[in-house]
Design a protein around this motif. Structure first.
Motif, PDB file in Angstrom:
ATOM      1  N   ILE A 128      14.637 -13.281 -60.111  1.00 43.09           N
ATOM      2  CA  ILE A 128      14.310 -13.317 -61.555  1.00 43.09           C
ATOM      3  C   ILE A 128      14.604 -12.148 -62.505  1.00 43.09           C
ATOM      4  O   ILE A 128      14.099 -11.022 -62.012  1.00 43.09           O
ATOM      5  CB  ILE A 128      12.774 -13.972 -61.726  1.00 43.09           C
ATOM      6  N   ALA A 129      15.300 -12.121 -63.587  1.00 45.92           N
ATOM      7  CA  ALA A 129      15.758 -11.313 -64.242  1.00 45.92           C
ATOM      8  C   ALA A 129      14.432 -10.664 -64.855  1.00 45.92           C
ATOM      9  O   ALA A 129      13.272 -11.268 -65.269  1.00 45.92           O
ATOM     10  CB  ALA A 129      16.460 -11.567 -65.391  1.00 45.92           C
ATOM     11  N   ASN A 130      14.291  -9.357 -64.942  1.00 49.69           N
ATOM     12  CA  ASN A 130      12.993  -8.747 -65.363  1.00 49.69           C
ATOM     13  C   ASN A 130      11.847  -8.800 -64.743  1.00 49.69           C
ATOM     14  O   ASN A 130      10.640  -8.658 -65.357  1.00 49.69           O
ATOM     15  CB  ASN A 130      12.951  -8.802 -66.930  1.00 49.69           C
ATOM     16  N   ASP A 131      11.729  -9.301 -63.488  1.00 52.07           N
ATOM     17  CA  ASP A 131      10.418  -9.504 -62.718  1.00 52.07           C
ATOM     18  C   ASP A 131      10.804  -9.319 -61.424  1.00 52.07           C
ATOM     19  O   ASP A 131      11.197 -10.018 -60.495  1.00 52.07           O
ATOM     20  CB  ASP A 131       9.809 -11.008 -63.165  1.00 52.07           C
ATOM     21  N   ALA A 132      10.496  -7.772 -61.142  1.00 51.98           N
ATOM     22  CA  ALA A 132      10.997  -7.325 -59.564  1.00 51.98           C
ATOM     23  C   ALA A 132       9.886  -8.041 -58.763  1.00 51.98           C
ATOM     24  O   ALA A 132      10.258  -8.247 -57.715  1.00 51.98           O
ATOM     25  CB  ALA A 132      10.974  -5.832 -59.555  1.00 51.98           C
ATOM     26  N   ASP A 133       8.603  -8.137 -59.368  1.00 54.42           N
ATOM     27  CA  ASP A 133       7.604  -8.643 -58.271  1.00 54.42           C
ATOM     28  C   ASP A 133       7.649 -10.172 -57.900  1.00 54.42           C
ATOM     29  O   ASP A 133       7.834 -10.276 -56.642  1.00 54.42           O
ATOM     30  CB  ASP A 133       6.127  -8.423 -59.001  1.00 54.42           C
ATOM     31  N   ALA A 134       8.072 -10.999 -58.909  1.00 55.27           N
ATOM     32  CA  ALA A 134       8.353 -12.229 -58.446  1.00 55.27           C
ATOM     33  C   ALA A 134       9.662 -12.422 -57.660  1.00 55.27           C
ATOM     34  O   ALA A 134       9.508 -13.228 -56.942  1.00 55.27           O
ATOM     35  CB  ALA A 134       8.429 -12.786 -59.885  1.00 55.27           C
ATOM     36  N   SER A 135      10.644 -11.604 -57.943  1.00 58.19           N
ATOM     37  CA  SER A 135      11.894 -11.785 -57.300  1.00 58.19           C
ATOM     38  C   SER A 135      11.547 -11.338 -55.720  1.00 58.19           C
ATOM     39  O   SER A 135      12.111 -12.027 -54.948  1.00 58.19           O
ATOM     40  CB  SER A 135      12.943 -10.776 -57.724  1.00 58.19           C
ATOM     41  N   GLU A 136      10.804 -10.073 -55.616  1.00 56.17           N
ATOM     42  CA  GLU A 136      10.421  -9.800 -54.121  1.00 56.17           C
ATOM     43  C   GLU A 136       9.579 -10.946 -53.463  1.00 56.17           C
ATOM     44  O   GLU A 136       9.896 -11.398 -52.353  1.00 56.17           O
ATOM     45  CB  GLU A 136       9.643  -8.523 -54.239  1.00 56.17           C
ATOM     46  N   ASP A 137       8.681 -11.536 -54.199  1.00 55.85           N
ATOM     47  CA  ASP A 137       7.735 -12.670 -53.680  1.00 55.85           C
ATOM     48  C   ASP A 137       8.756 -13.830 -53.378  1.00 55.85           C
ATOM     49  O   ASP A 137       8.463 -14.552 -52.297  1.00 55.85           O
ATOM     50  CB  ASP A 137       6.777 -13.209 -54.513  1.00 55.85           C
ATOM     51  N   ASN A 138       9.724 -14.127 -54.040  1.00 57.33           N
ATOM     52  CA  ASN A 138      10.703 -15.170 -53.607  1.00 57.33           C
ATOM     53  C   ASN A 138      11.484 -14.788 -52.332  1.00 57.33           C
ATOM     54  O   ASN A 138      11.720 -15.674 -51.635  1.00 57.33           O
ATOM     55  CB  ASN A 138      11.681 -15.268 -54.829  1.00 57.33           C
ATOM     56  N   VAL A 139      11.669 -13.631 -52.176  1.00 57.36           N
ATOM     57  CA  VAL A 139      12.472 -13.172 -50.711  1.00 57.36           C
ATOM     58  C   VAL A 139      11.523 -13.486 -49.775  1.00 57.36           C
ATOM     59  O   VAL A 139      11.625 -14.119 -48.701  1.00 57.36           O
ATOM     60  CB  VAL A 139      12.943 -11.685 -50.795  1.00 57.36           C
ATOM     61  N   PHE A 140      10.200 -13.053 -49.860  1.00 57.60           N
ATOM     62  CA  PHE A 140       9.052 -13.476 -49.121  1.00 57.60           C
ATOM     63  C   PHE A 140       9.084 -14.823 -48.661  1.00 57.60           C
ATOM     64  O   PHE A 140       9.041 -15.254 -47.427  1.00 57.60           O
ATOM     65  CB  PHE A 140       7.714 -13.003 -49.253  1.00 57.60           C
ATOM     66  N   ALA A 141       9.013 -15.752 -49.721  1.00 59.57           N
ATOM     67  CA  ALA A 141       8.920 -17.219 -49.507  1.00 59.57           C
ATOM     68  C   ALA A 141      10.166 -17.587 -48.529  1.00 59.57           C
ATOM     69  O   ALA A 141      10.072 -18.660 -47.809  1.00 59.57           O
ATOM     70  CB  ALA A 141       8.755 -17.967 -50.777  1.00 59.57           C
TER      71      ALA A 141
END
Ligand code: FMN
Length: 187
Positions: free
Chosen positions: A100-113
């Motif tokens: 997700i552009a400009n949302d490193a935390d959500a992007s990382e959580d997406n990798v975890f998921a």
């Protein structure tokens, strides 16, 4: 039906050798139905699955050959052995996680998921009598941007792994593991 998750986890192994049988479509669909049940933050369901088998493997294999020759120019045997492994793998599932552009935390959580989804497929494969290994190196092509092009995979989908599946032709021993007691701090 009794479902014993702990037993499945104990039995699950990385399987890298497969017999010649193809994986039936209904089993592939069961794997995917299981995968999408994985936990994920805010129900973003950030995964996408690319199913590669049969004729679909031709272009993948061609790219793998190019990649391996570039990466290991002085090791032709390693290249050939790796391609043999790919040839003997009936089914590949490439899994991605939305970034997700400009949302490193959500992007990382997406990798975890998406990692949870990958593990769910691995465990479901165990129950269906299939062997599986999650690969990131070599023939997995996980870190080669050309894989995204090949799959027509939008740039926001980050590839997290290539699951290699088929009917097992080996029963590997359990690799020795460090006891949890050495990995735990009770606070
Ligand atoms: C994120 C991840 C990446 C992996 N990448 C590779 C790989 O590139 N090649 C490979 O042969 N195995 C790969 N594996 C499988 C591990 O080597 C295997 O799980 C480990 O040796 C433990 O064996 P077990 O799964 O039978 O318990 C990977 C596993 C994970 C979770």
């Amino acid at each position: 039906m009794t479902i014993n998750v702990i037993d499945a986890m104990k039995k699950r192994r990385a399987i890298r050798q497969f017999d010649g049988r193809l994986v039936e479509e209904d089993k592939i669909r069961t794997l995917l139905e299981t995968a999408i049940l994985a936990p994920n933050d805010r129900m973003r369901q950030p995964w996408h699955f690319y199913i590669i088998q049969g004729a679909g493997k031709v272009n993948f294999t061609q790219l793998a050959e190019e990649y391996l020759q570039e990466r290991f120019p002085t090791k032709p045997n390693l290249v050939q052995e790796s391609l043999k492994v790919l040839n003997n793998t009936p089914l590949l599932i490439v899994i991605t996680a939305d970034q997700i552009a400009n949302d490193a935390d959500a992007s990382e959580d997406n990798v975890f998921a998406s990692c949870c989804a990958a593990h769910s497929i691995w465990l479901a494969a165990e129950e269906l009598g299939l062997g599986c290994v999650w690969r990131t190196r070599g023939i997995a092509l996980v870190r080669d941007a050309r894989l995204n092009e090949l799959l027509h995979c939008p740039p926001e989908q980050k590839v997290i792994g290539t699951l290699c599946l088929g009917y097992p032709a080996e029963q590997p021993p359990i690799p020795a593991r460090t006891s949890y007691t050495e990995k735990v701090t009770w606070v």
